[in-house]
Scaffold this active site. Sequence first.
Site, PDB file in Angstrom:
ATOM      1  N   ARG A 260       0.830  -1.205   0.000  1.00 54.03           N
ATOM      2  CA  ARG A 260       0.000   0.000   0.000  1.00 54.03           C
ATOM      3  C   ARG A 260       0.869   1.263   0.000  1.00 54.03           C
ATOM      4  O   ARG A 260       1.851   1.346   0.733  1.00 54.03           O
ATOM      5  CB  ARG A 260      -0.873  -0.034   1.253  1.00 54.03           C
TER       6      ARG A 260
ATOM      7  N   ARG B 240       2.566   4.492   4.626  1.00 52.71           N
ATOM      8  CA  ARG B 240       2.156   4.874   5.978  1.00 52.71           C
ATOM      9  C   ARG B 240       3.095   4.269   7.006  1.00 52.71           C
ATOM     10  O   ARG B 240       3.536   3.139   6.844  1.00 52.71           O
ATOM     11  CB  ARG B 240       0.737   4.369   6.249  1.00 52.71           C
TER      12      ARG B 240
HETATM   13  P1  AMP Z   1      -6.834   3.749  10.126  1.00 52.88           P
HETATM   14  O1  AMP Z   1      -6.435   4.672   9.037  1.00 52.88           O
HETATM   15  O2  AMP Z   1      -8.315   3.657  10.292  1.00 52.88           O
HETATM   16  O3  AMP Z   1      -6.171   2.402  10.013  1.00 52.88           O
HETATM   17  O4  AMP Z   1      -6.289   4.395  11.494  1.00 52.88           O
HETATM   18  C1  AMP Z   1      -4.911   4.621  11.694  1.00 52.88           C
HETATM   19  C2  AMP Z   1      -4.572   4.763  13.183  1.00 52.88           C
HETATM   20  O5  AMP Z   1      -5.313   5.870  13.754  1.00 52.88           O
HETATM   21  C3  AMP Z   1      -4.947   3.585  14.057  1.00 52.88           C
HETATM   22  O6  AMP Z   1      -3.971   2.572  14.038  1.00 52.88           O
HETATM   23  C4  AMP Z   1      -5.051   4.258  15.437  1.00 52.88           C
HETATM   24  O7  AMP Z   1      -3.789   4.553  15.974  1.00 52.88           O
HETATM   25  C5  AMP Z   1      -5.722   5.567  15.092  1.00 52.88           C
HETATM   26  N1  AMP Z   1      -7.206   5.442  15.102  1.00 52.88           N
HETATM   27  C6  AMP Z   1      -8.050   5.602  14.047  1.00 52.88           C
HETATM   28  N2  AMP Z   1      -9.330   5.404  14.413  1.00 52.88           N
HETATM   29  C7  AMP Z   1      -9.297   5.109  15.729  1.00 52.88           C
HETATM   30  C8  AMP Z   1     -10.294   4.790  16.693  1.00 52.88           C
HETATM   31  N3  AMP Z   1     -11.597   4.724  16.376  1.00 52.88           N
HETATM   32  N4  AMP Z   1      -9.896   4.530  17.956  1.00 52.88           N
HETATM   33  C9  AMP Z   1      -8.594   4.564  18.306  1.00 52.88           C
HETATM   34  N5  AMP Z   1      -7.613   4.853  17.455  1.00 52.88           N
HETATM   35  C10 AMP Z   1      -7.937   5.134  16.179  1.00 52.88           C
END
Ligand code: AMP
Length: 211
Positions: A121, A154
């Site tokens: 990715r 990322r």
């Molecule tokens: P994502 O892009 O959805 O994979 O989110 C990336 C990172 O943001 C996650 O690994 C968490 O560190 C943080 N994060 C995003 N959404 C949440 C959530 N609902 N609760 C806690 N941490 C979050």
Amino acid sequence: MKMKLVIMGPPGAGKGTQAKKIADKYGLKHLSTGEILRENVKQGTELGNEAKKYMNKGEFMPDEIINNMIEKKLERVKNYILDGYPRNIPQFKAYMKMDSPDLAISIEVSENELAERITNRRFCPECGKNYNLKFNSPEEDEKCDDCGVKLEQRDDDTLEALKKRLKDYREKTNPLIDEFRENGILKKVNGDGSIEEVWNNIKKVIEEEMK
Ligand code: AMP
């Protein structure tokens, strides 16, 4: 369209990509907690500096911070697709006090497929467009088709962070599937195919709901 939608799926399921397509086609606001946090990190806000500590390691942010962040957004937005929230039972309970979703879509992908997708990715640091070097590669070697900027990976898309994120998904997020099922709003979608195949599966589910 009037709809409050939640999209769920393990890291690498194509949640963000599909959420963007849903938002575009049905005129919903795309609320991605991961993207909001990454934007804050980029801008060096207080929230962003706090988020960085967790995100690089693939750990969840504290529930209170995330719940408050979403509550503020939902004061202004009525029709939306929520991507990355709720992610555990405490967040689910907080969310159900704020609003009542119409539909929760769970994208189901086998685990051995996920690691391959995640490590390939990439994203454009300029416009945020997502790519996958294997399945959805840019025309020119690792450069954004629209901006020409070198694509980046990322920080949490490493194999080590992925293991942690998958474990969290299994233990903390998967139980929400049962909660949404009990609420009668769960729809599972097969996420093993190409972006277009999964998109077709999702459209069917949404259009069924609109009838
Ligand atoms: P994502 O892009 O959805 O994979 O989110 C990336 C990172 O943001 C996650 O690994 C968490 O560190 C943080 N994060 C995003 N959404 C949440 C959530 N609902 N609760 C806690 N941490 C979050």
